[in-house]
Design a protein around this motif. Structure first.
Motif, PDB file in Angstrom:
ATOM      1  N   THR A 178       5.763  14.894  -4.084  1.00  0.00           N
ATOM      2  CA  THR A 178       5.428  15.922  -3.100  1.00  0.00           C
ATOM      3  C   THR A 178       3.912  16.096  -3.068  1.00  0.00           C
ATOM      4  OG1 THR A 178       5.642  17.662  -4.773  1.00  0.00           O
ATOM      5  CG2 THR A 178       7.595  17.159  -3.443  1.00  0.00           C
ATOM      6  N   GLY A 179       3.449  16.843  -2.090  1.00  0.00           N
ATOM      7  CA  GLY A 179       2.026  17.151  -2.016  1.00  0.00           C
ATOM      8  C   GLY A 179       1.175  15.935  -1.730  1.00  0.00           C
ATOM      9  N   GLU A 180       0.037  15.868  -2.407  1.00  0.00           N
ATOM     10  CA  GLU A 180      -0.932  14.812  -2.146  1.00  0.00           C
ATOM     11  C   GLU A 180      -0.417  13.427  -2.516  1.00  0.00           C
ATOM     12  OE1 GLU A 180      -4.535  15.761  -4.123  1.00  0.00           O
ATOM     13  OE2 GLU A 180      -4.982  17.511  -2.883  1.00  0.00           O
ATOM     14  N   ARG A 181       0.553  13.355  -3.416  1.00  0.00           N
ATOM     15  CA  ARG A 181       1.056  12.046  -3.855  1.00  0.00           C
ATOM     16  C   ARG A 181       2.104  11.469  -2.901  1.00  0.00           C
ATOM     17  NH1 ARG A 181      -0.090  10.061  -8.616  1.00  0.00           N
ATOM     18  NH2 ARG A 181       1.823   8.832  -8.609  1.00  0.00           N
ATOM     19  N   GLN A 182       2.611  12.257  -1.989  1.00  0.00           N
ATOM     20  CA  GLN A 182       3.653  11.785  -1.095  1.00  0.00           C
ATOM     21  C   GLN A 182       3.110  10.647  -0.221  1.00  0.00           C
ATOM     22  OE1 GLN A 182       5.469  14.737   1.508  1.00  0.00           O
ATOM     23  NE2 GLN A 182       7.449  13.934   0.919  1.00  0.00           N
ATOM     24  N   GLY A 183       3.830   9.518  -0.234  1.00  0.00           N
ATOM     25  CA  GLY A 183       3.410   8.356   0.540  1.00  0.00           C
ATOM     26  C   GLY A 183       2.432   7.448  -0.185  1.00  0.00           C
ATOM     27  N   LEU A 184       1.968   7.880  -1.359  1.00  0.00           N
ATOM     28  CA  LEU A 184       0.938   7.122  -2.058  1.00  0.00           C
ATOM     29  C   LEU A 184       1.439   5.758  -2.539  1.00  0.00           C
ATOM     30  CD1 LEU A 184      -1.916   6.972  -3.239  1.00  0.00           C
ATOM     31  CD2 LEU A 184      -1.051   8.136  -5.286  1.00  0.00           C
ATOM     32  N   ALA A 185       2.658   5.710  -3.086  1.00  0.00           N
ATOM     33  CA  ALA A 185       3.175   4.454  -3.631  1.00  0.00           C
ATOM     34  C   ALA A 185       3.266   3.382  -2.544  1.00  0.00           C
ATOM     35  CB  ALA A 185       4.543   4.676  -4.275  1.00  0.00           C
ATOM     36  N   HIS A 186       3.795   3.759  -1.382  1.00  0.00           N
ATOM     37  CA  HIS A 186       3.909   2.798  -0.281  1.00  0.00           C
ATOM     38  C   HIS A 186       2.524   2.344   0.187  1.00  0.00           C
ATOM     39  CE1 HIS A 186       4.631   1.281   3.806  1.00  0.00           C
ATOM     40  NE2 HIS A 186       5.826   0.966   3.363  1.00  0.00           N
ATOM     41  N   ALA A 187       1.592   3.276   0.287  1.00  0.00           N
ATOM     42  CA  ALA A 187       0.238   2.933   0.724  1.00  0.00           C
ATOM     43  C   ALA A 187      -0.417   1.949  -0.231  1.00  0.00           C
ATOM     44  CB  ALA A 187      -0.603   4.205   0.845  1.00  0.00           C
ATOM     45  N   LEU A 188      -0.221   2.143  -1.533  1.00  0.00           N
ATOM     46  CA  LEU A 188      -0.809   1.238  -2.518  1.00  0.00           C
ATOM     47  C   LEU A 188      -0.208  -0.157  -2.430  1.00  0.00           C
ATOM     48  CD1 LEU A 188      -1.076   3.615  -5.612  1.00  0.00           C
ATOM     49  CD2 LEU A 188      -2.938   2.781  -4.152  1.00  0.00           C
ATOM     50  N   VAL A 189       1.103  -0.232  -2.198  1.00  0.00           N
ATOM     51  CA  VAL A 189       1.742  -1.539  -2.044  1.00  0.00           C
ATOM     52  C   VAL A 189       1.219  -2.242  -0.791  1.00  0.00           C
ATOM     53  CG1 VAL A 189       3.921  -2.731  -1.564  1.00  0.00           C
ATOM     54  CG2 VAL A 189       3.821  -0.990  -3.349  1.00  0.00           C
ATOM     55  N   GLU A 190       1.084  -1.502   0.299  1.00  0.00           N
ATOM     56  CA  GLU A 190       0.556  -2.089   1.534  1.00  0.00           C
ATOM     57  C   GLU A 190      -0.862  -2.629   1.308  1.00  0.00           C
ATOM     58  OE1 GLU A 190       1.934  -2.849   4.227  1.00  0.00           O
ATOM     59  OE2 GLU A 190       3.768  -1.659   4.359  1.00  0.00           O
TER      60      GLU A 190
END
Length: 329
Positions: A178-190
């Motif tokens: 949640t929060g600032e980390r939401q979506g971070l994992a996918h963005a890093l993989v991209e």
């Protein structure tokens, strides 16, 4: 001595290097050789060992991982090793799905050393050290690069399975954040995918780029990814993944939908039907989908190696869907 060896190997997932074993008090090379003869240990390669009982009771997939871990302890240990596990061997360490296993342990060097291969290992061209992470004390290539390495080596279908798995793992993590980390994992993989595409894959570059374009984290299993690849290959695209259908009291999601027809594709791996109630629930779900005008095609592992049968199944479903549409027009 045997107790100490077993304790060490169990702590490392059932594997150890020869250097680790002979570093134990009272253990010599002759001790290790005797335990191999007694089948307490299995030598998968010079200097790489697996506990005999772990190897004997393992499936083919589990044996492949044990072999990769054992070779990793010998060549890719942190600190000291100058190799890193790569390709499907890296994906095994990351706990990710893979397809295209050729029975070899795949590695890369990161010290500029030359590659080599034999009956057990394949050491590929070097990579930069910042492509590496440490998993269970082993140097391992990052997941996105490993998946594209599989595409280059084993082809588009295998690569798609692997990269779908990497993206799906990232999206699963994002759903928990949640929060600032939401979506971070996918963005890093991209970011890793984009960077990996700049590495260059020789004659396999076109295939690797194709896999990067097709990969989708909404594929939830090897079977779904392979089904999608086969349907694309047979010309039934575009395909919609995790297609939502409103049943009134709930929304269900079909693995795939043909973009041009009211045909849903479900991959049936059978694992989910371990209990009779699950099979009954699935039948009711399928009946509800058909009542809404959808044709449902179920594909199995056996179907995926019979493209002619799959084509016939899909064409028959399309014909039924078109006939139904004409009847209600």
């Amino acid at each position: 001595m045997e107790t100490a060896i077993v304790a060490l190997m169990e702590a490392q997932g059932g594997v150890a290097s020869g250097v680790q074993l002979t570093a134990l008090p009272g253990v010599t090379r002759h001790t290790v050789d005797a335990l191999v003869r007694a089948k307490v240990l299995v030598r998968v390669r010079r200097g790489s060992f697996v506990l005999g009982r772990a190897f004997a009771g393992a499936t083919a997939w589990e044996r492949a991982e044990l072999q990769a871990r054992a070779v990793g302890r010998s060549l890719a240990a942190d600190p000291g090793g100058h190799h890193a596990l790569s390709h499907e061997s890296a994906l095994m360490m990351h706990g990710l799905p893979y397809f295209g296993d050729d029975g070899l342990v795949h590695l890369v060097r990161f010290d500029g050393g030359r590659g080599r291969h034999d009956d057990t290992i394949f050491v590929h061209r070097p990579v930069e050290v910042d492509w590496l992470v440490t998993v269970d004390g082993l140097h391992v290539v990052r997941p996105a690069l490993a998946a594209l390495q599989v595409a280059a080596l084993h082809g588009a279908e295998a690569g798609l399975v692997c990269l779908d798995g990497v993206l799906h793992q990232a999206e699963t993590r994002d759903r928990k954040d949640t929060g600032e980390r939401q979506g971070l994992a996918h963005a890093l993989v991209e970011e890793d995918i984009e960077r990996a595409l700049q590495e260059g894959f020789g004659t396999a570059t076109r295939v690797v780029h194709e896999v990067a374009q097709l990969a989708d984290g909404r594929s939830e299993s090897v079977g779904e990814s392979r089904s999608r690849w086969l349907l694309q290959l047979l010309g039934f695209g575009p395909l919609l993944l995790q297609f939502p259908v409103d049943l009134g009291d709930r929304t269900v999601y079909a693995d795939l939908k043909l973009g041009r027809w009211a045909v849903l594709i479900e991959f049936d791996g059978r694992i989910k039907y371990g209990h009779p109630d699950a099979l009954h629930t699935e039948k009711l779900r399928e009946d509800a989908l058909r009542a809404l005008g959808y044709e449902v095609v179920r594909l199995t592992w056996g179907d995926l190696v019979n493209s002619r049968l799959v084509r016939q199944k899909i064409l028959a479903a399309i014909a039924r869907a078109e006939a139904a549409a004409r009847a209600t027009a």
